[in-house]
Design a protein around this motif. Structure first.
Motif, short mmCIF file in Angstrom:
data_model
loop_
_atom_site.label_atom_id
_atom_site.label_comp_id
_atom_site.label_asym_id
_atom_site.label_seq_id
_atom_site.Cartn_x
_atom_site.Cartn_y
_atom_site.Cartn_z
N ALA A 222 51.63 43.88 33.38
CA ALA A 222 50.70 44.04 34.51
C ALA A 222 49.37 44.63 34.01
O ALA A 222 48.29 44.19 34.42
CB ALA A 222 51.32 44.94 35.57
N PHE A 223 49.46 45.60 33.08
CA PHE A 223 48.23 46.17 32.50
C PHE A 223 47.42 45.08 31.79
O PHE A 223 46.20 45.02 31.90
CB PHE A 223 48.57 47.28 31.49
N LEU A 224 48.14 44.23 31.06
CA LEU A 224 47.47 43.14 30.33
C LEU A 224 46.76 42.20 31.31
O LEU A 224 45.60 41.84 31.10
CB LEU A 224 48.51 42.36 29.51
N THR A 225 47.45 41.85 32.41
CA THR A 225 46.86 40.91 33.38
C THR A 225 45.63 41.53 34.04
O THR A 225 44.59 40.86 34.19
CB THR A 225 47.91 40.55 34.46
N VAL A 226 45.73 42.82 34.41
CA VAL A 226 44.58 43.49 35.03
C VAL A 226 43.40 43.52 34.06
O VAL A 226 42.26 43.25 34.44
CB VAL A 226 44.98 44.93 35.46
N GLU A 227 43.68 43.81 32.80
CA GLU A 227 42.61 43.88 31.80
C GLU A 227 41.94 42.52 31.60
O GLU A 227 40.72 42.42 31.53
CB GLU A 227 43.17 44.42 30.47
N LEU B 246 37.36 39.02 32.57
CA LEU B 246 36.86 37.74 33.10
C LEU B 246 35.78 37.99 34.16
O LEU B 246 34.70 37.40 34.11
CB LEU B 246 38.03 36.95 33.70
N PHE B 247 36.07 38.91 35.07
CA PHE B 247 35.12 39.17 36.16
C PHE B 247 33.83 39.80 35.63
O PHE B 247 32.73 39.51 36.12
CB PHE B 247 35.77 40.08 37.21
N ARG B 248 33.98 40.67 34.62
CA ARG B 248 32.82 41.40 34.12
C ARG B 248 31.79 40.50 33.43
O ARG B 248 30.67 40.94 33.16
CB ARG B 248 33.28 42.52 33.19
N ILE B 249 32.17 39.25 33.16
CA ILE B 249 31.20 38.30 32.60
C ILE B 249 30.14 37.95 33.65
O ILE B 249 28.99 37.69 33.33
CB ILE B 249 31.93 37.00 32.18
N LEU B 250 30.52 37.98 34.93
CA LEU B 250 29.68 37.39 35.98
C LEU B 250 28.48 38.23 36.43
O LEU B 250 27.38 37.70 36.54
CB LEU B 250 30.56 37.04 37.19
N TYR C 14 35.33 30.35 29.99
CA TYR C 14 36.47 29.45 29.77
C TYR C 14 37.51 30.12 28.86
O TYR C 14 38.71 30.10 29.16
CB TYR C 14 35.97 28.14 29.14
N VAL C 15 37.03 30.76 27.77
CA VAL C 15 37.95 31.42 26.81
C VAL C 15 38.71 32.54 27.52
O VAL C 15 39.94 32.66 27.40
CB VAL C 15 37.15 31.97 25.60
N ARG C 16 37.98 33.35 28.29
CA ARG C 16 38.63 34.49 28.97
C ARG C 16 39.58 34.00 30.06
O ARG C 16 40.62 34.60 30.30
CB ARG C 16 37.56 35.40 29.59
N PHE C 17 39.19 32.91 30.73
CA PHE C 17 40.04 32.37 31.80
C PHE C 17 41.37 31.89 31.22
O PHE C 17 42.43 32.16 31.78
CB PHE C 17 39.30 31.21 32.50
N THR C 18 41.30 31.24 30.06
CA THR C 18 42.52 30.78 29.38
C THR C 18 43.42 31.98 29.05
O THR C 18 44.64 31.92 29.26
CB THR C 18 42.14 30.04 28.07
#
Ligand SMILES: [Zn+2]
Ligand SMILES: [Zn+2]
Length: 373
Positions: A231-236, A241-245, A282-286
């Motif tokens: 869960a920590f990994l998924t949140v990170e 991913l969001f912080r790119i925007l 794209y890389v972070r989304f993957t």
């Protein structure tokens, strides 16, 4: 060949004359590095080597002149000229070095004067982030013995730190960056963009740590130690991913403001920037998709161990076994102990056999990287 008789002054001679006008007696000063007149053997040796190197290519020329009976080269003059040239260059280097340092200090003072408050805020945000990042990691590693009040206090501290920044700079409306809108600034210069992106990234990191604190507070009956790590990994991954925007609208505004004649260059910068962001996204989304798959799947590091296979105590917690499992390498540990271990390491704690995949971000830590761009 350089001479001091004034008939053919070289650049070195002219510089020497200029320096002499600023610092009287400069040409008669002792060499600051080589030994002085009282012990000038080292200096003589060094100069002989330099003079020999300087003279060698011209030896044939001098010989031919000598045979023609027209030699007018004085070795003493050569020595003075070469020694003087070296001395000049050393002085010039020393002077330009000190000028550079003085200018750098003036520039630093100017930046501190103009942006002192902003830099101070960044230092505070970095310190708060570093402290909470380390504390959360430590609390996660304590497993069942984590201190819930500590995690609750962290939540409160992070909330008030974020609130404080937005309150102090209320007139700038920095919170709008979180929802991809423009904060309130007359112009977007480089400092403004770095300021907005930096603050927004730290606030998003605080939100990320807060969510991880809530996960850490969840009782182990609700979520196992192993699943908490995922869960920590998924949140990170979601956070990264969001912080790119948020920086995108700010930088696009920066590239396109006040462009009338240079609009083509602005388009090129904008397109190149957006394309690079699309690739990173794209890389972070993957990576995030992989993290979600891991979170939803059941991960087994080994098989349940029988009573014959277990020893007196678990080698990790040094206590009685709880749900003992045997790894492929035949070593047995509590399920939670080894689950927590593989959120930090890839290998068996006893024999170093490779068991798990990359444990990055499963220990509750948050990326130190500041998403300025
Ligand atoms: Zn154990
Ligand atoms: Zn082992």
């Amino acid at each position: 060949m350089a001479t001091h008789d004034g008939s053919d002054p070289t650049i070195s001679d002219r510089l020497n004359t200029v320096l002499e006008s600023f610092i009287p007696g400069l040409s008669t000063m002792e060499d600051p590095i080589l030994p002085g007149p009282r012990d000038n053997r080292g200096r003589q040796r060094a100069e002989e080597v330099i003079i020999n190197m300087d003279n060698e290519p011209q030896q044939s020329e001098r010989n031919s002149s000598a045979t023609a009976g027209a030699s007018n080269t004085n070795p003493q003059q050569d020595e003075e000229a070469v020694g003087g040239g070296l001395f000049d260059m050393r002085i010039i280097h020393t002077m330009s070095d000190s000028k550079l340092i003085i200018f750098a200090l003036i520039l630093l003072a100017k930046v501190l004067y103009d942006h002192g408050l902003g830099l101070l805020v960044f230092v505070g945000l970095t310190g708060t982030f570093g402290h909470h990042n380390v504390t959360l990691k430590r609390q996660v590693s304590l497993k069942h013995h984590r201190r819930a009040p500590m995690l609750a206090l962290m939540l409160i501290m992070l909330f008030f730190s974020s609130f404080f920044v937005y309150y102090v700079f209320e007139d700038q409306e920095l919170y709008k960056c979180l929802i991809f809108q423009q904060p309130k600034f007359q112009t977007f210069d480089l400092w403004t963009v770095l300021w907005c992106t930096g603050i927004t990234d730290y606030i998003l990191k605080y939100i990320t740590i807060s969510i991880k604190c809530v996960i850490g507070l969840l009782p182990h009956a609700a979520i196992s130690v192993k699943r908490k790590g995922r869960a920590f990994l998924t949140v990170e991954q979601a956070s990264q991913l969001f912080r790119i925007l948020p920086p995108i609208p700010l930088w696009v505004t920066y590239f396109n403001q006040d462009v009338e004649e240079t609009y083509i260059a602005a388009y090129i910068f904008t397109i190149a920037y957006v394309l690079s962001k699309a690739y990173v996204f794209y890389v972070r989304f993957t990576s995030m998709v992989v993290a979600i798959k891991q979170l939803l799947s059941e991960v087994q590091y080994g098989v349940a161990a029988t009573k014959d296979q277990i020893g007196d105590s678990c080698p990790i917690c040094q206590d009685d076994y709880t749900n003992p499992i045997q790894l492929n390498c035949k070593h047995v540990f509590c399920e939670d102990c080894v689950g927590l271990w593989f959120d930090r390491e890839r290998t068996c704690p006893m024999c170093r056999a490779k068991i798990a995949d990359n444990p990055a971000w499963r220990d509750g830590s948050t990326s130190l990287f500041i998403q300025f761009f």
